[in-house]
Design a protein around this motif. Structure first.
Motif, PDB file in Angstrom:
ATOM      1  N   LYS A  34       0.751  -1.319  -0.088  1.00 54.86           N
ATOM      2  CA  LYS A  34       0.003   0.244  -0.026  1.00 54.86           C
ATOM      3  C   LYS A  34       0.844   1.474   0.067  1.00 54.86           C
ATOM      4  CE  LYS A  34      -3.774   2.052   2.410  1.00 54.86           C
ATOM      5  NZ  LYS A  34      -4.642   2.188   3.624  1.00 54.86           N
ATOM      6  N   ILE A  35       1.935   1.122   0.676  1.00 50.90           N
ATOM      7  CA  ILE A  35       2.828   2.513   0.953  1.00 50.90           C
ATOM      8  C   ILE A  35       3.581   2.545  -0.472  1.00 50.90           C
ATOM      9  CG2 ILE A  35       4.841   3.370   2.141  1.00 50.90           C
ATOM     10  CD1 ILE A  35       3.803   1.937   4.468  1.00 50.90           C
ATOM     11  N   ALA A  36       4.173   1.522  -0.921  1.00 51.14           N
ATOM     12  CA  ALA A  36       4.818   1.522  -2.153  1.00 51.14           C
ATOM     13  C   ALA A  36       4.042   2.197  -3.411  1.00 51.14           C
ATOM     14  CB  ALA A  36       5.444   0.091  -2.516  1.00 51.14           C
ATOM     15  N   LYS A  37       2.741   1.695  -3.423  1.00 54.77           N
ATOM     16  CA  LYS A  37       1.796   2.061  -4.640  1.00 54.77           C
ATOM     17  C   LYS A  37       1.486   3.711  -4.581  1.00 54.77           C
ATOM     18  CE  LYS A  37      -0.479  -2.234  -5.781  1.00 54.77           C
ATOM     19  NZ  LYS A  37      -1.951  -2.784  -5.696  1.00 54.77           N
ATOM     20  N   ASN A  38       1.456   4.189  -3.439  1.00 53.24           N
ATOM     21  CA  ASN A  38       1.067   5.586  -3.187  1.00 53.24           C
ATOM     22  C   ASN A  38       2.221   6.516  -3.067  1.00 53.24           C
ATOM     23  OD1 ASN A  38      -1.744   4.856  -3.163  1.00 53.24           O
ATOM     24  ND2 ASN A  38      -1.590   4.438  -1.050  1.00 53.24           N
ATOM     25  N   HIS A  39       3.358   6.001  -3.021  1.00 56.68           N
ATOM     26  CA  HIS A  39       4.559   6.882  -2.691  1.00 56.68           C
ATOM     27  C   HIS A  39       5.691   6.388  -3.534  1.00 56.68           C
ATOM     28  CE1 HIS A  39       1.949   8.920   0.203  1.00 56.68           C
ATOM     29  NE2 HIS A  39       2.000   7.822   0.713  1.00 56.68           N
ATOM     30  N   SER A  40       6.592   7.176  -3.865  1.00 54.42           N
ATOM     31  CA  SER A  40       7.904   6.807  -4.732  1.00 54.42           C
ATOM     32  C   SER A  40       8.814   6.763  -3.798  1.00 54.42           C
ATOM     33  CB  SER A  40       8.052   7.340  -5.988  1.00 54.42           C
ATOM     34  OG  SER A  40       8.347   8.715  -5.796  1.00 54.42           O
ATOM     35  N   ILE A  41       9.074   7.798  -2.904  1.00 60.91           N
ATOM     36  CA  ILE A  41      10.128   8.219  -2.267  1.00 60.91           C
ATOM     37  C   ILE A  41       9.742   8.123  -0.663  1.00 60.91           C
ATOM     38  CG2 ILE A  41      12.077   9.822  -1.313  1.00 60.91           C
ATOM     39  CD1 ILE A  41      12.595   8.647  -4.143  1.00 60.91           C
ATOM     40  N   VAL A  42      10.336   6.903   0.174  1.00 64.21           N
ATOM     41  CA  VAL A  42      10.037   6.984   1.438  1.00 64.21           C
ATOM     42  C   VAL A  42      11.190   7.115   2.536  1.00 64.21           C
ATOM     43  CG1 VAL A  42       8.916   5.202   3.068  1.00 64.21           C
ATOM     44  CG2 VAL A  42       8.231   5.361   0.725  1.00 64.21           C
ATOM     45  N   TYR A  43      11.031   7.864   3.525  1.00 67.98           N
ATOM     46  CA  TYR A  43      11.985   8.135   4.413  1.00 67.98           C
ATOM     47  C   TYR A  43      11.859   7.320   5.647  1.00 67.98           C
ATOM     48  CZ  TYR A  43      12.955  12.224   1.263  1.00 67.98           C
ATOM     49  OH  TYR A  43      13.375  12.829   0.093  1.00 67.98           O
TER      50      TYR A  43
ATOM     51  N   TYR B 299      12.365  -3.358  -1.855  1.00 64.02           N
ATOM     52  CA  TYR B 299      12.324  -4.072  -3.137  1.00 64.02           C
ATOM     53  C   TYR B 299      11.092  -3.443  -4.042  1.00 64.02           C
ATOM     54  CZ  TYR B 299       9.500  -7.856  -1.837  1.00 64.02           C
ATOM     55  OH  TYR B 299       8.252  -8.864  -1.422  1.00 64.02           O
ATOM     56  N   LYS B 300       9.870  -3.223  -3.088  1.00 60.16           N
ATOM     57  CA  LYS B 300       8.644  -2.926  -4.052  1.00 60.16           C
ATOM     58  C   LYS B 300       8.763  -1.642  -4.343  1.00 60.16           C
ATOM     59  CE  LYS B 300       5.784  -6.009  -1.351  1.00 60.16           C
ATOM     60  NZ  LYS B 300       4.841  -6.464  -0.382  1.00 60.16           N
ATOM     61  N   LEU B 301       9.437  -0.576  -3.574  1.00 64.05           N
ATOM     62  CA  LEU B 301       9.703   0.599  -4.107  1.00 64.05           C
ATOM     63  C   LEU B 301      10.362   0.575  -5.609  1.00 64.05           C
ATOM     64  CD1 LEU B 301      10.097   2.804  -0.758  1.00 64.05           C
ATOM     65  CD2 LEU B 301       8.238   3.076  -2.142  1.00 64.05           C
ATOM     66  N   GLU B 302      11.649  -0.100  -5.414  1.00 65.31           N
ATOM     67  CA  GLU B 302      12.604  -0.021  -6.325  1.00 65.31           C
ATOM     68  C   GLU B 302      11.751  -0.754  -7.802  1.00 65.31           C
ATOM     69  OE1 GLU B 302      16.079  -2.358  -5.447  1.00 65.31           O
ATOM     70  OE2 GLU B 302      16.828  -0.740  -3.958  1.00 65.31           O
ATOM     71  N   ARG B 303      11.058  -1.782  -7.383  1.00 63.11           N
ATOM     72  CA  ARG B 303      10.350  -2.254  -8.655  1.00 63.11           C
ATOM     73  C   ARG B 303       9.376  -1.169  -9.117  1.00 63.11           C
ATOM     74  NH1 ARG B 303       6.551  -6.905  -6.510  1.00 63.11           N
ATOM     75  NH2 ARG B 303       8.477  -7.980  -6.258  1.00 63.11           N
ATOM     76  N   GLY B 304       8.909  -0.208  -8.397  1.00 61.57           N
ATOM     77  CA  GLY B 304       7.943   0.751  -9.064  1.00 61.57           C
ATOM     78  C   GLY B 304       8.810   1.980  -9.623  1.00 61.57           C
ATOM     79  N   GLY B 305      10.288   2.011  -9.419  1.00 61.76           N
ATOM     80  CA  GLY B 305      10.861   3.024  -9.723  1.00 61.76           C
ATOM     81  C   GLY B 305      11.237   4.176  -8.893  1.00 61.76           C
ATOM     82  N   GLY B 306      10.909   3.879  -7.314  1.00 62.53           N
ATOM     83  CA  GLY B 306      11.080   4.389  -6.243  1.00 62.53           C
ATOM     84  C   GLY B 306      12.322   3.939  -5.444  1.00 62.53           C
TER      85      GLY B 306
END
Length: 305
Positions: free
Chosen positions: A234-243, A291-298
């Protein structure tokens, strides 16, 4: 599969025992995979049961030990430990595996065709297959290789804070409550363990209780993994950069017991905190989110606490 796991564990533990004795004599001694693999033919002559196991399964077990030594010398992990029955039952096939998705069957070398429950489509070329036991059931993990095109990243950014009472608190004010699966099933698990302690070792009733404990442990692990996957997705789908804070989970969950000379303080409270952190699976959550963020370009950015 149990027999193959036993053979792989035997080779791993016997090699580790030999390497440990060499390391005690010389702290600079490093593990050499080629030397360990060359011992296998001699071991097979002395232990005929090893001949029944696929040779690559034994070699992959040595490669796991090789990686464990690499992690130790690079200060990424503690010194390698012995593998235990039921807890570390897994084997890996680097090649020779066939897959029939239509019939939901997989052919494992020297084992044959085995039916499996298909949870997702297999894409790409199979690189290796890992079979592992959790409780009474067996899992098969198929690693494949294929090219993907990264989608356009969502420009949204967000910061998240980890906690015990609230699993995740986001910088926009949203938060996620933790399920704490171990905490919910702790009394039931303790009751079963007390029951097992009273039963005769090796009896039918003790075997039944062991199975119930194994099923409960699997249920706890599956509940935790399901929650972590849903939250991280859910977080990876809605945001590309997460701190996130660069938390050292292993240090945070270390025992506060201390020693006899210098006993720790607030040990009971600290043990409760440790249990909550481990129950929620912070380390796994960071890994999944990354890895989910990287998969989505984040990207996941870790900030100094």
């Amino acid at each position: 599969m149990k027999q193959f796991c036993g053979c792989a564990r035997y080779v791993y533990n016997r090699t580790l025992s030999l390497e440990r004795s060499l390391y005690k004599k010389d702290n600079k001694h490093s593990f050499k995979y080629a030397e360990a693999a060359n011992r296998l033919p001699e071991w097979k002559k002395k232990n005929p049961f090893l001949k029944e196991c696929h040779s690559q399964v034994l070699q992959q077990s040595l490669k796991d030990l090789d990686q464990a030594y690499i992690n130790f010398f690079r200060k990424r992990a503690n010194f390698p430990k012995y593998k235990k029955k039921f807890r570390h039952d897994s084997i890996r096939f680097p090649q020779g595996v066939e897959l029939d998705e239509a019939k939901q069957q997989i052919r494992l070398p020297k084992i044959g065709w085995v039916g499996y429950r298909k949870s997702r489509d297999i894409m790409g070329a199979i690189k290796n297959v890992t079979v592992s036991r959790r409780g009474e059931k067996w899992d098969v993990s198929i690693q494949t290789e294929y090219e993907v095109s990264l989608p356009a990243a969502n420009p949204s950014e967000i910061g998240i804070d980890m906690g015990v009472k609230r699993f995740v608190t986001m910088s926009n004010g949203d938060f996620v409550e933790p399920p704490n699966p171990f905490k919910q099933e702790r009394e039931k698990l303790a009751k079963l363990q007390r029951k097992l302690a009273r039963q005769k070792k090796g009896s039918r009733n003790s075997t039944k209780t062991k199975r119930k404990i194994a099923r409960l442990h699997r249920y706890i692990a599956d509940s935790r993994r399901d929650f972590l996957h849903k939250t991280s997705t859910k977080i990876a789908k809605n945001h590309s950069i997460v701190y996130v804070e660069d938390l050292k989970v292993s240090n945070m969950s270390a025992s506060a017991g201390g020693t006899k000379e210098s006993p720790g303080k607030n040990v009971r409270q600290k043990s409760g905190l440790n249990r909550s952190i481990l129950d929620q699976g912070w380390y796994s959550f960071f890994h999944m989110l990354s890895y989910k963020l990287e998969r989505g370009g984040g990207k996941l950015i870790k900030v100094d606490p």
